[in-house]
Design a protein around this motif. Structure first.
Motif, PDB file in Angstrom:
ATOM      1  N   MET A  24       1.235  -1.902  -0.419  1.00 21.67           N
ATOM      2  CA  MET A  24      -0.190  -0.157  -0.343  1.00 21.67           C
ATOM      3  C   MET A  24       1.059   1.113  -0.276  1.00 21.67           C
ATOM      4  O   MET A  24       2.080   1.619   0.105  1.00 21.67           O
ATOM      5  CB  MET A  24      -0.894   0.497   1.092  1.00 21.67           C
ATOM      6  N   ASN A  25       0.567   2.270  -0.710  1.00 21.35           N
ATOM      7  CA  ASN A  25       0.818   3.710  -0.804  1.00 21.35           C
ATOM      8  C   ASN A  25       0.421   4.341   0.685  1.00 21.35           C
ATOM      9  O   ASN A  25      -1.069   5.122   0.636  1.00 21.35           O
ATOM     10  CB  ASN A  25       0.847   4.469  -2.031  1.00 21.35           C
ATOM     11  N   VAL A  26       0.894   4.277   1.792  1.00 19.16           N
ATOM     12  CA  VAL A  26       0.619   4.710   2.999  1.00 19.16           C
ATOM     13  C   VAL A  26       1.186   6.301   3.158  1.00 19.16           C
ATOM     14  O   VAL A  26       2.499   6.008   3.438  1.00 19.16           O
ATOM     15  CB  VAL A  26       0.064   4.254   4.077  1.00 19.16           C
ATOM     16  N   VAL A  27       0.872   7.438   3.519  1.00 20.66           N
ATOM     17  CA  VAL A  27       1.239   8.598   3.881  1.00 20.66           C
ATOM     18  C   VAL A  27       0.439   8.790   5.169  1.00 20.66           C
ATOM     19  O   VAL A  27      -0.256   8.743   6.162  1.00 20.66           O
ATOM     20  CB  VAL A  27       1.026   9.699   3.334  1.00 20.66           C
ATOM     21  N   GLU A  63      -3.620   6.032  -3.400  1.00 23.44           N
ATOM     22  CA  GLU A  63      -2.808   6.905  -1.606  1.00 23.44           C
ATOM     23  C   GLU A  63      -4.075   7.085  -0.759  1.00 23.44           C
ATOM     24  O   GLU A  63      -4.979   7.530  -1.129  1.00 23.44           O
ATOM     25  CB  GLU A  63      -2.170   8.301  -2.018  1.00 23.44           C
ATOM     26  N   VAL A  64      -2.782   6.416   0.570  1.00 19.65           N
ATOM     27  CA  VAL A  64      -4.132   6.331   1.343  1.00 19.65           C
ATOM     28  C   VAL A  64      -3.506   7.265   2.403  1.00 19.65           C
ATOM     29  O   VAL A  64      -1.787   7.210   2.905  1.00 19.65           O
ATOM     30  CB  VAL A  64      -4.187   5.259   2.360  1.00 19.65           C
ATOM     31  N   VAL A  76      -8.122   8.850   8.022  1.00 23.35           N
ATOM     32  CA  VAL A  76      -7.689   8.051   7.137  1.00 23.35           C
ATOM     33  C   VAL A  76      -8.537   7.824   5.467  1.00 23.35           C
ATOM     34  O   VAL A  76      -9.801   8.041   5.787  1.00 23.35           O
ATOM     35  CB  VAL A  76      -8.291   6.198   7.471  1.00 23.35           C
ATOM     36  N   ARG A  77      -7.701   8.848   5.363  1.00 21.16           N
ATOM     37  CA  ARG A  77      -9.048   9.051   3.607  1.00 21.16           C
ATOM     38  C   ARG A  77      -7.785   8.788   2.550  1.00 21.16           C
ATOM     39  O   ARG A  77      -6.699   8.718   2.146  1.00 21.16           O
ATOM     40  CB  ARG A  77      -8.639  10.623   3.221  1.00 21.16           C
ATOM     41  N   ASN A  78      -8.481   7.885   1.554  1.00 24.81           N
ATOM     42  CA  ASN A  78      -7.417   7.260   0.118  1.00 24.81           C
ATOM     43  C   ASN A  78      -8.250   8.580  -1.124  1.00 24.81           C
ATOM     44  O   ASN A  78      -9.369   8.667  -0.976  1.00 24.81           O
ATOM     45  CB  ASN A  78      -8.209   5.865  -0.260  1.00 24.81           C
ATOM     46  N   ALA A  79      -7.512   8.609  -2.294  1.00 22.37           N
ATOM     47  CA  ALA A  79      -7.790   8.859  -3.258  1.00 22.37           C
ATOM     48  C   ALA A  79      -8.862   8.083  -3.923  1.00 22.37           C
ATOM     49  O   ALA A  79      -9.115   7.145  -3.755  1.00 22.37           O
ATOM     50  CB  ALA A  79      -6.308   9.411  -3.803  1.00 22.37           C
ATOM     51  N   PRO A  80      -9.578   8.209  -5.148  1.00 22.64           N
ATOM     52  CA  PRO A  80     -10.410   7.075  -6.030  1.00 22.64           C
ATOM     53  C   PRO A  80      -9.863   6.466  -6.407  1.00 22.64           C
ATOM     54  O   PRO A  80      -8.614   7.059  -7.206  1.00 22.64           O
ATOM     55  CB  PRO A  80     -10.683   8.546  -6.832  1.00 22.64           C
ATOM     56  N   PRO A  81     -10.077   5.101  -6.668  1.00 20.96           N
ATOM     57  CA  PRO A  81      -9.587   3.746  -7.538  1.00 20.96           C
ATOM     58  C   PRO A  81      -8.955   4.804  -8.821  1.00 20.96           C
ATOM     59  O   PRO A  81      -9.992   5.176  -9.894  1.00 20.96           O
ATOM     60  CB  PRO A  81      -9.622   3.084  -7.629  1.00 20.96           C
ATOM     61  N   ALA A  82      -8.744   4.235  -9.898  1.00 25.30           N
ATOM     62  CA  ALA A  82      -7.826   4.546 -11.642  1.00 25.30           C
ATOM     63  C   ALA A  82      -8.896   3.183 -11.913  1.00 25.30           C
ATOM     64  O   ALA A  82      -8.165   1.553 -11.364  1.00 25.30           O
ATOM     65  CB  ALA A  82      -5.884   4.449 -11.208  1.00 25.30           C
ATOM     66  N   GLY A  83      -9.203   3.329 -12.347  1.00 23.38           N
ATOM     67  CA  GLY A  83      -9.530   2.246 -13.378  1.00 23.38           C
ATOM     68  C   GLY A  83     -10.961   1.521 -12.585  1.00 23.38           C
ATOM     69  O   GLY A  83     -11.337   1.933 -11.512  1.00 23.38           O
TER      70      GLY A  83
END
Length: 409
Positions: free
Chosen positions: A299-302, A340-341, A357-364
Motif C-alpha cells: 500500500m501507498n500510505v502516508v 494513496e492513503v 484516514v482518506r484515500n484517493a479515488p481508484p483508477a479504473g
C-alpha cells in the motif's frame, strides 16, 4: 412504514391502499375514508351507468311488445340501479347479485350491472367474479330470448354481450392485480427495512461482544501485573526504599488502569447489547508499526500529523484509534487498491484526539469485493463507547474518508 414514492399523492391512491400504507384511526364500521381519486372514480362509474341507461331508454320505443307502463317501470328500475352504484364499495357482491336479478326486467339497468361486475372484479377474488359473471351471461340469454334486440339476431346479441362482459371483467382484474402489486412491493420494502435493521443490530451486538472480550483480557493483564509486583514486595522485604516506591507506583498505576477498564466493561454490559473486541490490542503507539506493515503489503500510505504526547493517550482511546485506523486501511486496500492513503493523527490532552484516514479515488475499474459495511458499523459503535464520534463517506474528489474524534482528558 409510509411509501416515499407516494408521499403527498395520497389522493391518487385507492382508499384501501391508503389505509394500508398510512394506517390511522378507523372510521365507524371499519371502512376507510374515500380519497379524491375514489370520488372521481365513483362519479365516473355513476356517469357511465347513467349514459348507458339513457342510451337503452332511447331504444325502448322500438320494442313493439313493450307496453308504456312496462317502459316506465323499466326506466324507474334503471334509475334506482344507477343510484345504487354509489353503494358498490360497501356491498360489491350483494349489489352485483341484485343487478343480475334486475337485468331481465330493465334494459336501462345494464350500465349499472356492468359497473357492479367491474367492482366485484376489482375488490373480490376470481371465484366471486366467475359466479357473478356466469350468472349474468345466463340471464343475458334469458333477456334476449324474452326481449330480442331490434334489428339484431339473437346469437349476435349474445356474443356482443359476452364480449362486453369479458372486457369488463378483464379490466377489473387488471386494476386488482396492479393494486395487489403495489401492496406486495410495500410488504417487500417493509421486510427489507426490517432485515437491514436486524443486520445492523446484530453487527452492533457482535462488535460489543468483541470489545467486551478485549476489555476482559486487558483487565486480566492489568491484574496479573499488579499481582506480580505485589508478590515481589512480599518476597523481597529487604528491597531498598527506591525499589519499594517504584513497585508501589506500578501497583497504584495498574490498579487505577484496571479500575478504568472495569468501568468500561460495566458500561458496555449496561448498554442494550454487549460490546468489544477480543485480546489485548496495540494502542496508539502501534500506529507506526501498522503503517509500516501496510506499506510492506504494497500500500501507498502516508502518515501525517502527530499527537502532542502519544504516550499520554489513555489506553482505551489508543486502542480505539488503532482499531479505526486498521479497519480503514483494510477497507482502502480492498476497495481502492493502488491509491494513496493518508493517515492523520492530531490532538492534545484536553483538546481530544482527531484521526482521519482518506484515500484517493481508484483508477479504473475495481474488482468487486464482498462486504456488508458491518466493519464501519462496529467502528462507529466502538467510537461511541469511547465517548467519541465517527463519520465516514465519500470525499468531493471521489475518494473515501473515515473521520473520528475521541476524548483525551
Amino acid at each position: 412504514m409510509t411509501s416515499p414514492a407516494y408521499a403527498g399523492r395520497r389522493w391518487a391512491l385507492p382508499a384501501a391502499v391508503v389505509e394500508d400504507l398510512y394506517p390511522g384511526p378507523a372510521r365507524p364500521g371499519g371502512r376507510p375514508r374515500r380519497t379524491a381519486r375514489d370520488w372521481i372514480v365513483d362519479f365516473t362509474c355513476f356517469l357511465v351507468a347513467v349514459v348507458i341507461g339513457l342510451l337503452a331508454a332511447d331504444t325502448l320505443d322500438q320494442e313493439a311488445d313493450l307496453s308504456p307502463p312496462l317502459a316506465v317501470v323499466d326506466q324507474l328500475t334503471g334509475a334506482l340501479a344507477c343510484a345504487a352504484v354509489w353503494l358498490r364499495r360497501r356491498w360489491p357482491v350483494g349489489l352485483a347479485v341484485v343487478m343480475v336479478a334486475v337485468t331481465p326486467l330493465s334494459a336501462t339497468a345494464g350500465g349499472a350491472a356492468l359497473v357492479s361486475l367491474f367492482t366485484v372484479a376489482v375488490h373480490r377474488p376470481f371465484r366471486y367474479v366467475a359466479w357473478v359473471g356466469g350468472a349474468g351471461l345466463l340471464v343475458q340469454l334469458l333477456y334476449y330470448w324474452m326481449r330480442p334486440e331490434p334489428g339484431l339476431p339473437f346469437l349476435a346479441s349474445v356474443v356482443i354481450s359476452a364480449l362486453l362482459t369479458v372486457a369488463v371483467v378483464g379490466w377489473g382484474m387488471l386494476a386488482r392485480s396492479k393494486r395487489l402489486l403495489l401492496l406486495s412491493l410495500r410488504d417487500r420494502a417493509r421486510r427489507a427495512e426490517t432485515e437491514a435493521r436486524l443486520r445492523a443490530e446484530q453487527a452492533q451486538r457482535l462488535a460489543r461482544e468483541a470489545i467486551a472480550r478485549e476489555m476482559h483480557d486487558v483487565l486480566a493483564h492489568r491484574l496479573t501485573l499488579l499481582s506480580v509486583h505485589a508478590g515481589a514486595l512480599e518476597f523481597r522485604p529487604d528491597a531498598s526504599r527506591e525499589e519499594i516506591a517504584r513497585a508501589a507506583g506500578v501497583i497504584r498505576e495498574s490498579a487505577h488502569e484496571a479500575l478504568q477498564d472495569l468501568r468500561e466493561i460495566i458500561g458496555v454490559l449496561r448498554a442494550a447489547e454487549p460490546d468489544d473486541a477480543g485480546r489485548p490490542q496495540p494502542t496508539l503507539a502501534g500506529l507506526d508499526a501498522l503503517v509500516a506493515e501496510s506499506r510492506e503489503a504494497g500500500m501507498n500510505v502516508v502518515l501525517t500529523g502527530r499527537a502532542a504526547d502519544p504516550a499520554a493517550v489513555p489506553a482505551s482511546v489508543g486502542r480505539t484509534a488503532y482499531r479505526i485506523a486498521q479497519e480503514a486501511l483494510t477497507n482502502a486496500r480492498k476497495h481502492a487498491p493502488g491509491t494513496e492513503v493518508t493517515v492523520s493523527v492530531t490532538g492534545a490532552p484536553g483538546d481530544g484526539l482527531a484521526l482521519s484516514v482518506r484515500n484517493a479515488p481508484p483508477a479504473g475499474e475495481v474488482p468487486h469485493v464482498p462486504g456488508s459495511g458491518q466493519g464501519l458499523i462496529g467502528l462507529t459503535e466502538r467510537a461511541s463507547l469511547a465517548g467519541g464520534t465517527l463519520e465516514h463517506g465519500p470525499t468531493a474528489a471521489g475518494g473515501f474518508e473515515v473521520r473520528a474524534r475521541l476524548p483525551w482528558s
